[in-house]
Design a protein around this motif. Sequence first.
Motif, PDB file in Angstrom:
ATOM      1  N   SER A  34      58.127  31.606  51.799  1.00 22.53           N
ATOM      2  CA  SER A  34      57.568  32.018  50.513  1.00 22.53           C
ATOM      3  C   SER A  34      58.670  32.502  49.591  1.00 22.53           C
ATOM      4  N   LYS A  35      58.462  32.270  48.321  1.00 22.25           N
ATOM      5  CA  LYS A  35      59.422  32.714  47.309  1.00 22.25           C
ATOM      6  C   LYS A  35      59.155  34.167  46.964  1.00 22.25           C
ATOM      7  N   ARG A  36      60.182  34.840  46.479  1.00 23.94           N
ATOM      8  CA  ARG A  36      60.022  36.232  46.059  1.00 23.94           C
ATOM      9  C   ARG A  36      59.072  36.279  44.863  1.00 23.94           C
ATOM     10  N   GLY A  37      58.159  37.238  44.841  1.00 21.58           N
ATOM     11  CA  GLY A  37      57.209  37.373  43.748  1.00 21.58           C
ATOM     12  C   GLY A  37      56.011  36.456  43.895  1.00 21.58           C
ATOM     13  N   ASP A  38      55.889  35.812  45.057  1.00 21.11           N
ATOM     14  CA  ASP A  38      54.818  34.858  45.286  1.00 21.11           C
ATOM     15  C   ASP A  38      53.627  35.500  45.998  1.00 21.11           C
ATOM     16  N   SER A  39      53.674  36.804  46.221  1.00 20.60           N
ATOM     17  CA  SER A  39      52.639  37.469  46.998  1.00 20.60           C
ATOM     18  C   SER A  39      51.409  37.763  46.151  1.00 20.60           C
ATOM     19  N   GLY A  40      50.350  38.086  46.859  1.00 20.61           N
ATOM     20  CA  GLY A  40      49.113  38.455  46.177  1.00 20.61           C
ATOM     21  C   GLY A  40      49.236  39.768  45.439  1.00 20.61           C
ATOM     22  N   LEU A  41      50.059  40.675  45.980  1.00 14.96           N
ATOM     23  CA  LEU A  41      50.253  41.973  45.337  1.00 14.96           C
ATOM     24  C   LEU A  41      50.925  41.804  43.970  1.00 14.96           C
ATOM     25  N   ALA A  42      51.898  40.927  43.887  1.00 15.97           N
ATOM     26  CA  ALA A  42      52.571  40.681  42.606  1.00 15.97           C
ATOM     27  C   ALA A  42      51.586  40.113  41.587  1.00 15.97           C
ATOM     28  N   GLY A  43      50.742  39.212  42.032  1.00 12.59           N
ATOM     29  CA  GLY A  43      49.728  38.649  41.137  1.00 12.59           C
ATOM     30  C   GLY A  43      48.745  39.696  40.660  1.00 12.59           C
ATOM     31  N   LEU A  44      48.356  40.590  41.576  1.00 17.77           N
ATOM     32  CA  LEU A  44      47.426  41.655  41.211  1.00 17.77           C
ATOM     33  C   LEU A  44      48.048  42.613  40.198  1.00 17.77           C
ATOM     34  N   ILE A  45      49.295  42.973  40.417  1.00 16.55           N
ATOM     35  CA  ILE A  45      49.990  43.875  39.486  1.00 16.55           C
ATOM     36  C   ILE A  45      50.115  43.218  38.114  1.00 16.55           C
ATOM     37  N   ASN A  46      50.479  41.945  38.082  1.00 17.02           N
ATOM     38  CA  ASN A  46      50.571  41.237  36.804  1.00 17.02           C
ATOM     39  C   ASN A  46      49.215  41.145  36.118  1.00 17.02           C
ATOM     40  N   ALA A  47      48.152  40.939  36.894  1.00 14.12           N
ATOM     41  CA  ALA A  47      46.807  40.856  36.321  1.00 14.12           C
ATOM     42  C   ALA A  47      46.389  42.178  35.704  1.00 14.12           C
ATOM     43  N   VAL A  48      46.693  43.280  36.380  1.00 12.87           N
ATOM     44  CA  VAL A  48      46.360  44.602  35.845  1.00 12.87           C
ATOM     45  C   VAL A  48      47.122  44.854  34.539  1.00 12.87           C
ATOM     46  N   GLY A  49      48.402  44.503  34.512  1.00 10.20           N
ATOM     47  CA  GLY A  49      49.181  44.655  33.284  1.00 10.20           C
ATOM     48  C   GLY A  49      48.629  43.820  32.150  1.00 10.20           C
ATOM     49  N   PHE A  50      48.186  42.602  32.473  1.00 13.07           N
ATOM     50  CA  PHE A  50      47.596  41.737  31.453  1.00 13.07           C
ATOM     51  C   PHE A  50      46.295  42.325  30.919  1.00 13.07           C
ATOM     52  N   VAL A  51      45.459  42.859  31.798  1.00  7.92           N
ATOM     53  CA  VAL A  51      44.183  43.446  31.365  1.00  7.92           C
ATOM     54  C   VAL A  51      44.418  44.657  30.473  1.00  7.92           C
ATOM     55  N   LEU A  52      45.374  45.500  30.839  1.00  5.32           N
ATOM     56  CA  LEU A  52      45.685  46.665  30.003  1.00  5.32           C
ATOM     57  C   LEU A  52      46.180  46.234  28.623  1.00  5.32           C
ATOM     58  N   VAL A 110      56.186  46.585  32.106  1.00  8.47           N
ATOM     59  CA  VAL A 110      56.087  47.470  33.273  1.00  8.47           C
ATOM     60  C   VAL A 110      55.432  46.731  34.438  1.00  8.47           C
ATOM     61  N   ALA A 111      54.372  45.983  34.163  1.00  7.34           N
ATOM     62  CA  ALA A 111      53.705  45.228  35.223  1.00  7.34           C
ATOM     63  C   ALA A 111      54.639  44.177  35.817  1.00  7.34           C
ATOM     64  N   ALA A 112      55.417  43.522  34.981  1.00  7.71           N
ATOM     65  CA  ALA A 112      56.355  42.510  35.479  1.00  7.71           C
ATOM     66  C   ALA A 112      57.421  43.142  36.356  1.00  7.71           C
ATOM     67  N   ILE A 113      57.923  44.296  35.955  1.00  5.02           N
ATOM     68  CA  ILE A 113      58.944  44.981  36.748  1.00  5.02           C
ATOM     69  C   ILE A 113      58.358  45.431  38.088  1.00  5.02           C
ATOM     70  N   LEU A 114      57.158  46.010  38.062  1.00  4.60           N
ATOM     71  CA  LEU A 114      56.522  46.454  39.297  1.00  4.60           C
ATOM     72  C   LEU A 114      56.180  45.270  40.197  1.00  4.60           C
ATOM     73  N   ALA A 115      55.723  44.176  39.622  1.00  2.00           N
ATOM     74  CA  ALA A 115      55.401  42.986  40.424  1.00  2.00           C
ATOM     75  C   ALA A 115      56.650  42.438  41.087  1.00  2.00           C
ATOM     76  N   ARG A 116      57.729  42.475  40.372  1.00  2.00           N
ATOM     77  CA  ARG A 116      59.008  41.993  40.937  1.00  2.00           C
ATOM     78  C   ARG A 116      59.477  42.926  42.052  1.00  2.00           C
ATOM     79  N   ALA A 117      59.308  44.228  41.869  1.00  3.01           N
ATOM     80  CA  ALA A 117      59.759  45.198  42.858  1.00  3.01           C
ATOM     81  C   ALA A 117      58.889  45.198  44.120  1.00  3.01           C
ATOM     82  N   PHE A 118      57.583  45.097  43.937  1.00  2.57           N
ATOM     83  CA  PHE A 118      56.669  45.206  45.078  1.00  2.57           C
ATOM     84  C   PHE A 118      56.152  43.864  45.581  1.00  2.57           C
ATOM     85  N   GLY A 119      56.399  42.812  44.843  1.00  2.00           N
ATOM     86  CA  GLY A 119      55.885  41.499  45.231  1.00  2.00           C
ATOM     87  C   GLY A 119      56.877  40.770  45.997  1.00  2.00           C
TER      88      GLY A 119
END
Length: 94
Positions: free
Chosen positions: A4-22, A85-94
């Motif tokens: 798997s590639k870095r940032g390809d996890s479900g957690l990264a997608g969830l973090i990005n989705a939350v940032g998009f909704v906000l 912020v969501a992109a940075i967190l997704a990159r860090a935790f995804g």
Amino acid sequence: MAASKRGDSGLAGLINAVGFVLAAVLVVNALLVLLNVSTDVEVVQLIGNLSEWLTLWWPGLIPTDNETLQVLVDHGVAALFWVVVAAILARAFG
């Protein structure tokens, strides 16, 4: 099994989705202000209250003379902040 590639996890997608909704809440409120939608509707009040909380310290940071333009600038900067912020967190935790 494929690596798997870095940032390809479900957690990264969830973090990005939350940032998009906000950010979307802020953009929708800016559009409601721009279109002069009545604040008597409960959904409009809810979006307005959420956006007040989500703008954090951004209101008035870049002063303008026009009240509508001020809302657009404040909410635009805050929306950009949440996306970054969501992109940075997704990159860090995804």
